[in-house]
Motif scaffolding. Structure first.
Motif, PDB file in Angstrom:
ATOM      1  N   GLU A   1       0.842  -1.201   0.000  1.00 19.16           N
ATOM      2  CA  GLU A   1       0.000   0.000   0.000  1.00 19.16           C
ATOM      3  C   GLU A   1       0.872   1.244   0.000  1.00 19.16           C
ATOM      4  OE1 GLU A   1      -3.412   2.199   2.636  1.00 19.16           O
ATOM      5  OE2 GLU A   1      -3.009   0.093   2.979  1.00 19.16           O
ATOM      6  N   VAL A   2       0.556   2.186  -0.888  1.00 23.64           N
ATOM      7  CA  VAL A   2       1.343   3.420  -0.953  1.00 23.64           C
ATOM      8  C   VAL A   2       0.466   4.598  -0.540  1.00 23.64           C
ATOM      9  CG1 VAL A   2       2.660   4.965  -2.449  1.00 23.64           C
ATOM     10  CG2 VAL A   2       2.782   2.503  -2.806  1.00 23.64           C
ATOM     11  N   ILE A   3       0.947   5.368   0.409  1.00 20.87           N
ATOM     12  CA  ILE A   3       0.245   6.590   0.819  1.00 20.87           C
ATOM     13  C   ILE A   3       1.026   7.745   0.211  1.00 20.87           C
ATOM     14  CG2 ILE A   3      -0.503   7.994   2.775  1.00 20.87           C
ATOM     15  CD1 ILE A   3      -0.389   5.331   4.432  1.00 20.87           C
ATOM     16  N   ALA A   4       0.412   8.430  -0.727  1.00 19.77           N
ATOM     17  CA  ALA A   4       1.158   9.451  -1.472  1.00 19.77           C
ATOM     18  C   ALA A   4       0.774  10.872  -1.097  1.00 19.77           C
ATOM     19  CB  ALA A   4       0.950   9.242  -2.967  1.00 19.77           C
ATOM     20  N   LYS A   5      -0.298  11.029  -0.326  1.00 21.13           N
ATOM     21  CA  LYS A   5      -0.742  12.371   0.084  1.00 21.13           C
ATOM     22  C   LYS A   5      -0.839  12.431   1.601  1.00 21.13           C
ATOM     23  CE  LYS A   5      -1.246  14.367  -3.817  1.00 21.13           C
ATOM     24  NZ  LYS A   5      -0.248  15.360  -4.113  1.00 21.13           N
ATOM     25  N   PRO A   6      -0.649  13.626   2.178  1.00 29.03           N
ATOM     26  CA  PRO A   6      -0.725  13.726   3.640  1.00 29.03           C
ATOM     27  C   PRO A   6      -2.082  13.266   4.174  1.00 29.03           C
ATOM     28  CG  PRO A   6       0.138  15.752   2.701  1.00 29.03           C
ATOM     29  CD  PRO A   6      -0.355  14.923   1.556  1.00 29.03           C
ATOM     30  N   LYS A   7      -2.043  12.590   5.309  1.00 27.73           N
ATOM     31  CA  LYS A   7      -3.273  12.181   6.001  1.00 27.73           C
ATOM     32  C   LYS A   7      -3.302  12.947   7.310  1.00 27.73           C
ATOM     33  CE  LYS A   7      -4.704   8.376   3.642  1.00 27.73           C
ATOM     34  NZ  LYS A   7      -6.058   7.989   3.284  1.00 27.73           N
ATOM     35  N   GLY A   8      -4.427  12.931   7.950  1.00 25.66           N
ATOM     36  CA  GLY A   8      -4.516  13.622   9.242  1.00 25.66           C
ATOM     37  C   GLY A   8      -5.253  14.922   9.045  1.00 25.66           C
ATOM     38  N   GLY A   9      -4.652  15.814   8.285  1.00 25.58           N
ATOM     39  CA  GLY A   9      -5.349  17.036   7.898  1.00 25.58           C
ATOM     40  C   GLY A   9      -5.547  18.053   8.990  1.00 25.58           C
TER      41      GLY A   9
ATOM     42  N   LYS B   1     -16.355   8.617   9.939  1.00 19.57           N
ATOM     43  CA  LYS B   1     -15.235   7.710   9.636  1.00 19.57           C
ATOM     44  C   LYS B   1     -15.700   6.606   8.687  1.00 19.57           C
ATOM     45  CE  LYS B   1     -10.972   7.195  10.577  1.00 19.57           C
ATOM     46  NZ  LYS B   1     -10.044   8.212  10.120  1.00 19.57           N
TER      47      LYS B   1
ATOM     48  N   GLU C   1     -13.063   5.829   0.389  1.00 15.20           N
ATOM     49  CA  GLU C   1     -11.737   5.325   0.010  1.00 15.20           C
ATOM     50  C   GLU C   1     -11.846   4.015  -0.753  1.00 15.20           C
ATOM     51  OE1 GLU C   1      -8.974   5.064   3.266  1.00 15.20           O
ATOM     52  OE2 GLU C   1      -8.917   7.242   3.493  1.00 15.20           O
TER      53      GLU C   1
END
Lengths: 283, 129
Positions: free
Chosen positions: B2-10, B115, B122
């Motif tokens: 799995e690749v996370i390419a954008k910031p999460k959390g926000g 959530k 997603e």
């Protein structure tokens, strides 16, 4: 107001157990603990890996094998079923995928399992993740919590303070504390500048990294370029001698020799023998 | 892999605001608030929304949350540990007032629903992408 001082005994339950997280290389035998045997004699016992919950710094000049070792560690752990968070700051995720696949094949690991157990944050392609430590830490927090990872690798931490080395100490400290808070066993890959002595633990950003982390592993390479080198190392002119050394670890005892290693044709690290033995035996 | 390419959390403020508004929506919307008249619990709801977002999205400790919001650690714990099912029953069936932190339980219900929607979104993106 929370407690700001402790009786030593208060900390007993929070103290982590000392055991090793295997890298799949001979490095695992180079960390050890001292234990009493049945006869009451103190003996050295290999830890079997880098200390659990430690945050180690893996440093070296360019092309000394830092990323190779970090990737090998990730594949080895993922193949054993542990979840690994890999933050790639230099190489885009698609290139990392190919490197991990290649290593997985070379190590005869089950790539299906390896793939399922590695989560990648691609900071190489996103400026905010690279430039804003808070955004990266929020994303790491999400990944650690949602994907339940226990190991975190940042390749490289230096990439997070490129062009602002004055911030190095602060940034390294933030990420170090972050991994401690989330109970991760961590590996920071850090680069050396050409002005720094290649065999030292000093990483880019001055002494920042080495002093903050729990320990440092230094990788080095030497080009065989003189008659003296060929006779000392018994290697042909133009070849490369690679070395690895644990330059301190505050969590456990360790071997302090410089060891010779090779990067095999399949792209994996194989640690051979201490440099002194290597020279004495004429290889 | 799995690749996370954008910031999460926000943005924490925006997320807390979303939880707050969702909570109001869940009890019948703005109109219902006018009918209630006595709105003394709204600040508690705002507080609960922040506590949940700081705990679940920013992964703050109770101590950090208490320091950031100027509340006690115990209040933060009560909000996070409120039994939202009890609160749901109380809101739907008007049963006896529960001992739980009501604003905390309500904000938890709202947070869970948001959530859930986020996860569904997603998954849809993954399926179509």
């Amino acid at each position: 107001m929370s407690k700001r001082y402790y009786e030593l005994s208060d900390l007993k339950d929070d103290a982590p157990d000392l055991f090793g997280i295997p890298t799949g290389t001979k490095l695992d035998e180079m960390f050890f603990k001292i234990e009493k045997d049945v006869n009451g004699k103190y003996v050295k016992k290999p830890l079997g890996g880098i200390p659990h919950l430690s945050v180690m710094n893996l440093t070296g000049i360019p092309d000394s094998g830092k990323s190779v070792l970090a990737e090998q560690f990730a594949v080895h752990q993922a193949n054993k079923g542990y979840k690994v968070l890999f933050i790639t700051v230099e190489s885009p995720a698609s290139f990392l995928y190919s490197a991990l696949k290649q290593k997985s094949d070379a190590l005869r690991a089950d790539f299906g399992r390896v793939e399922g157990n590695i989560v990648v944050i691609d900071a190489s392609q996103d400026e905010e993740l690279r430039e804003n430590p808070k955004a990266l830490m929020d994303t790491m927090g999400y990944a650690i919590k949602e994907k339940k990872t226990s190991i975190t690798i940042i390749d490289s931490i230096t990439g997070l303070y490129e062009h602002k080395e004055v911030m190095a100490r602060q940034i390294v400290r933030q990420f170090f504390n972050f991994l401690k808070k989330f109970r991760q066993t961590g590996l920071f890959v850090s680069q050396k500048r050409s002005a720094q002595a290649s065999e030292s633990a000093e990483a880019a950003g001055g002494l920042a990294v080495a002093h903050i982390v729990d320990g440092t592993i230094v990788l080095d390479k030497k080009l065989i370029e003189s008659r003296w080198d060929t006779s000392l190392y018994n290697l042909p002119l133009g070849s490369v001698l690679r070395t690895i050394r644990i330059d301190g670890c505050r969590l456990t005892a360790h071997d302090s020799d410089t060891w010779v290693f090779e990067i095999t044709e399949l792209g994996t690290i194989e640690i051979i023998s201490p440099l002194k033995d290597y020279i004495n035996k004429g290889r | 892999m799995e690749v996370i390419a954008k910031p999460k959390g926000g943005n924490i403020d925006k997320m807390a605001e979303k939880v707050f508004l969702k909570s109001i929506e869940m009890i019948g919307g703005l109109k219902k608030l006018v009918e209630y008249r006595n709105l003394t619990w709204l600040p508690s709801l705002a507080e609960a929304a922040y506590v949940l977002v700081l705990k679940n999205e920013a992964f703050k400790t109770y101590r950090e949350i208490a320091e950031e919001l100027g509340i006690t650690e115990q209040t933060a714990k009560n909000i996070v540990n409120a039994d939202e099912e009890e609160i749901k029953k109380y809101l739907e069936e008007g049963l006896e007032k529960p001992k739980e932190h009501i604003a905390g339980g309500l904000a938890k219900l709202a947070y869970k629903e948001l959530k859930q929607k986020e996860i569904q979104k997603e998954m849809q993106e993954e399926n179509t992408g």
